[in-house]
Motif scaffolding. Structure first.
Motif, mmCIF file in Angstrom:
data_model
loop_
_atom_site.group_PDB
_atom_site.id
_atom_site.type_symbol
_atom_site.label_atom_id
_atom_site.label_comp_id
_atom_site.label_asym_id
_atom_site.label_seq_id
_atom_site.Cartn_x
_atom_site.Cartn_y
_atom_site.Cartn_z
ATOM 1 N N VAL A 233 -78.918 -67.136 -21.935
ATOM 2 C CA VAL A 233 -77.915 -67.896 -21.454
ATOM 3 C C VAL A 233 -77.250 -66.645 -20.493
ATOM 4 O O VAL A 233 -76.479 -65.659 -21.065
ATOM 5 N N ALA A 234 -77.066 -66.910 -19.160
ATOM 6 C CA ALA A 234 -76.460 -65.854 -18.611
ATOM 7 C C ALA A 234 -75.179 -66.536 -17.719
ATOM 8 O O ALA A 234 -75.179 -67.551 -17.411
ATOM 9 N N LYS A 235 -74.045 -65.875 -17.503
ATOM 10 C CA LYS A 235 -72.941 -66.250 -16.591
ATOM 11 C C LYS A 235 -72.989 -65.438 -15.127
ATOM 12 O O LYS A 235 -73.360 -64.336 -15.336
ATOM 13 N N PHE A 236 -72.925 -66.102 -14.140
ATOM 14 C CA PHE A 236 -73.040 -65.273 -12.925
ATOM 15 C C PHE A 236 -72.330 -65.719 -12.003
ATOM 16 O O PHE A 236 -71.641 -67.217 -11.879
ATOM 17 N N SER A 237 -71.873 -65.207 -10.761
ATOM 18 C CA SER A 237 -71.335 -65.745 -9.531
ATOM 19 C C SER A 237 -72.429 -65.771 -8.427
ATOM 20 O O SER A 237 -73.227 -64.919 -8.245
ATOM 21 N N VAL A 238 -71.935 -66.905 -7.546
ATOM 22 C CA VAL A 238 -73.096 -66.885 -6.397
ATOM 23 C C VAL A 238 -71.864 -67.573 -5.373
ATOM 24 O O VAL A 238 -71.247 -68.835 -5.791
ATOM 25 N N ALA A 239 -71.813 -66.986 -4.102
ATOM 26 C CA ALA A 239 -71.140 -67.603 -3.153
ATOM 27 C C ALA A 239 -69.668 -68.150 -3.700
ATOM 28 O O ALA A 239 -69.052 -69.225 -3.500
ATOM 29 N N GLY A 240 -69.076 -67.067 -4.472
ATOM 30 C CA GLY A 240 -67.757 -67.296 -4.769
ATOM 31 C C GLY A 240 -67.629 -68.079 -6.150
ATOM 32 O O GLY A 240 -66.355 -68.259 -6.629
ATOM 33 N N LEU B 17 -74.739 -60.826 -11.955
ATOM 34 C CA LEU B 17 -74.509 -61.439 -13.551
ATOM 35 C C LEU B 17 -73.048 -60.819 -13.812
ATOM 36 O O LEU B 17 -72.639 -59.664 -13.619
ATOM 37 N N LEU B 18 -72.347 -61.671 -14.612
ATOM 38 C CA LEU B 18 -71.109 -61.411 -15.231
ATOM 39 C C LEU B 18 -71.164 -61.281 -16.553
ATOM 40 O O LEU B 18 -71.919 -61.754 -17.405
ATOM 41 N N PRO B 19 -70.046 -60.606 -16.945
ATOM 42 C CA PRO B 19 -70.240 -60.367 -18.688
ATOM 43 C C PRO B 19 -70.215 -61.763 -19.316
ATOM 44 O O PRO B 19 -69.492 -62.563 -18.673
ATOM 45 N N PRO B 20 -71.137 -61.929 -20.131
ATOM 46 C CA PRO B 20 -71.158 -63.359 -20.861
ATOM 47 C C PRO B 20 -70.072 -63.778 -21.661
ATOM 48 O O PRO B 20 -70.292 -64.122 -23.081
ATOM 49 N N THR B 21 -68.829 -63.696 -21.133
ATOM 50 C CA THR B 21 -67.586 -64.230 -21.854
ATOM 51 C C THR B 21 -67.462 -65.834 -21.656
ATOM 52 O O THR B 21 -67.769 -66.117 -20.446
ATOM 53 N N LEU B 22 -67.157 -66.365 -22.587
ATOM 54 C CA LEU B 22 -67.013 -67.910 -22.465
ATOM 55 C C LEU B 22 -66.440 -68.938 -22.290
ATOM 56 O O LEU B 22 -66.696 -70.048 -22.047
#
Ligand code: MG
Length: 252
Positions: A3-10, A48-53
């Motif tokens: 499971v990844a955390k990410f940003s796309v288009a803000g 990809l962002l640090p997977p903090t939740l």
């Protein structure tokens, strides 16, 4: 499952890793049961962002490998040695570790990181794995000169960007004898195995949860094997754990 955390288009989103793509989740993976939006995005097209939740704290265990305790000039402590890093230190895959001007020696430390799934307080070791959601990789970046000067470690380990975490959370991982390594510009610097940890993950959770309530998303770094050493501007540091992946960050 990864499971990844990410940003796309803000926008900040979570997704399940499927080869080179992410299957986008509707909400927060711990609370929405992996409902998907139907969208897919290429990992190469997102940050990809640090997977903090959301994580409330980054807890760290020091001197948890005998060979590292020895290279630090001491014996490993009988109990897990605990300290905290601020959440503002967390960065994700590919983000830059920024060397502070007030330190002349910044070191890498590759570590297995445990992600907590639910509220945990006074958890005995034999129940501890019920509170683990998954595992990821961390680099406990440390200003070694300031650590030695200060005696306690908040400043040395608390600079912004001093906790690369990721690239994702692996929910099916179980720590056994997997290889953990650090490479700097491709050169092998640290090589260990997870079964060299003095205090294993259940013991660490028991110890930490006697002190502070663990909340969903909290992350515990479990210590580094021998071979810590300096990183310099212009270098690229990669920490890897067999079965989870590689976490790569440039240094500036
Ligand atoms: Mg460490």
């Amino acid at each position: 499952m990864r499971v990844a955390k990410f940003s796309v288009a803000g926008e900040v989103r979570f997704g399940i890793v499927d080869g080179p793509e992410l299957v986008v989740l509707k909400g927060h993976p711990l609370f929405t049961n992996y409902e998907t939006t139907g969208e897919r995005v290429a990992i190469k097209d997102v940050q990809l962002l640090p997977p903090t939740l959301p994580t409330s704290k980054l807890i760290c265990i020091g001197k948890n490998y005998a060979d590292h305790a020895a290279e630090m000039g001491g014996e490993a402590p009988a109990e897990p040695l605990m300290f905290l890093k601020p959440l503002t230190a967390a960065i994700g895959q590919g983000e830059t570790i920024v060397l502070p001007s007030i330190s002349d020696q910044v070191d890498h430390e590759c570590e297995l990181a445990v992600v907590i799934s639910s509220v945990a307080k006074n958890v005995p070791a034999d129940k501890a794995l019920d509170f683990v959601w998954g595992y990821t990789i961390a680099n406990d970046v440390t200003a070694r000169d300031l650590q030695n000067k200060d005696g306690q470690w908040t400043r040395a380990k608390g600079f912004d960007t001093f906790c690369p975490i990721g690239p994702w959370i692996e929910t099916e991982f179980e720590p056994e004898d997997q290889v953990i390594e650090t490479r700097v510009d491709g050169e092998l610097r640290q090589h260990g195995r997870l079964n060299q940890m003095i205090h294993d993950v259940p013991r660490i959770i028991e110890h930490v949860s006697q002190v502070m309530t663990l909340l969903p998303g909290d992350i515990i770094l479990t210590g580094t094997p021998a071979g810590i050493g300096p990183i310099e501007a212009g270098q690229v540091v990669e920490v890897s754990i067999e079965g989870i992946g590689e976490l790569t960050n440039p240094v500036a």
